[in-house]
Design an enzyme around this catalytic site. Sequence first.
Site, PDB file in Angstrom:
ATOM      1  CE1 TYR A   1      27.888  46.842  62.221  1.00 20.98           C
ATOM      2  CE2 TYR A   1      25.331  46.530  62.073  1.00 20.98           C
ATOM      3  CZ  TYR A   1      26.692  46.473  61.395  1.00 20.98           C
ATOM      4  OH  TYR A   1      26.760  46.028  60.227  1.00 20.98           O
ATOM      5  CG  HIS A   2      24.239  45.972  69.677  1.00 26.40           C
ATOM      6  ND1 HIS A   2      23.614  44.828  69.524  1.00 26.40           N
ATOM      7  CD2 HIS A   2      23.604  46.742  68.807  1.00 26.40           C
ATOM      8  CE1 HIS A   2      22.505  44.873  68.714  1.00 26.40           C
ATOM      9  NE2 HIS A   2      22.568  46.142  68.327  1.00 26.40           N
TER      10      HIS A   2
END
Length: 543
Positions: free
Chosen positions: A474-475
């Site tokens: 999730y980056h």
Amino acid sequence: MIFDYVIVGGGSAGAVMAARLSEDPDVSVCLLEAGGRGDHLLIRAPAGVVALMPGHGKINNWALQTEPQSELNGRRGFQPRGRGLGGSSLINAMLYVRGHRADYDGWASQGCEGWGWDEVLPYFRKAECHEKGASEFHGADGPLHVSQQKSPRPMSNAFIEAAKERGYRPKDDFNDGDNEGVGLYEVTQFHERQRNGERCSTAAAYLHPIMEERSNLKVVTGARATRIVFEGKRATGVEYRLKGQTFSVSAHQEVILSAGAFGSPQLLQLSGVGRPEDIEPHGIPMVHELAGVGQNLQDHLDFILAYKSDDTDNFGFSARGMMDMLRHTLQWRRDGTGMVASPFAEGAAFVKSDPALEIPDLQLHFVVSIVEDHARKLHWGHGFSCHVCNLRPKSRGRVFLQSADPMAEPAIDPKYLSDQRDLALTIKGAKITREILEAPALAPYRKSELFGIHDDMSDEEWAQHIRARADTIYHPVGTCKMGVDDQSVVDSELKVRGLERIRVVDASVMPTLVGGNTNAPTIMIAEKIAEAIRAGRENRSKP
């Protein structure tokens, strides 16, 4: 409607921008957010993330998908992104991680003037209301509550001991510029009595306390931006859709895009800004050619190892676990502690794949639950997991339009493992992680390995496991990168190159990934630019 500033996206950056710019009563601000208020109980309760992360019904979660990834057996990756005021800080693990000082000094060396560690540290501190008070590296007067974990589980402390047994040093503060070591993550969680233990999203920190009180701030939720309005090369406003109708709002000073690493490049492309080959095939007139829009996508690819356990003092699916969660929920409602206050990813480690390296290149998240496929595949019973990711991947992807329909999702192609160096490092990281999880300190918690990982696996066998299960942690960043080269979309003030009165302020401007989670750096970016904008206004108003 005419405002000084129109901000698109009320997430981790947009909420900060709206709150900070509207501190000046002489400035009018309009914030457009496609989601809702971001304040219901499942968000406020940290453990509620298990219901929000899988994206069922897309409640507070865009639940996007990638294009098929050739190096991941053709699988489509899952890309959960927060939907509502607070953005992805609504559904993340609340981990407060800045990265390594070398990440920011690296930005500065690439021509991003003013973005070295010593220059960004004041803005990390400005945002913070740290539980331990002010110090050289932490602030105490900011809106964002940063806390020690309320009730870490014993197995998380066992993980720390296991890493120490393997030779890794303990670390109390991962946010002082050197994050090497093992310990417990700090979290963006309220520590005041009234809200103790609740998630401190950027909406809860920056917007909810002031949005009803400031007459110069208008927040429009449920508003999906569809196009930036230009007069020549000057941005003058934004069109948006609300309840099936199209509206427009004008910006007297600037349009600020804070729609994230996927949304900001998509909106630029929908508005005719980017590469002609990404725009013209959809019948969209070109406004400004800018080669880097949507390019340079970087993300942390994550691989999970997991074990079943007879220990039940963790998150699990069992009759005992369900009874315990009822008790822990009552405890959390009473005093903000207990398992409901947990970030799930409690244990932290930043380690080097090779002792000769100057800085850590691997990050571990130790999770007090069995995790598979973003909690979309559930396992009966109890256990623990550990995520490992390559902090600075070499692979680069892109974001591009699927159609001219502004309501359509963008195409997301991270091109995971397209650079073979990333696969080699992920294999090293997986081996290191297994060594820690097999250390004596975790023996009381280990029952059986979940995914068929075993001793003496070949690199090819490791690669098969990685290709079969690895996915994002999730980056995503980089799709409107800051810099001075031909692929740079924004300059060091985050102004879009070649255009007037428009900036991008979110994770998409990061030229390279930081060595850690991206929420805290995104908040810092917004704090820094909001102050620059306000300082610029003050300078212009002086006689």
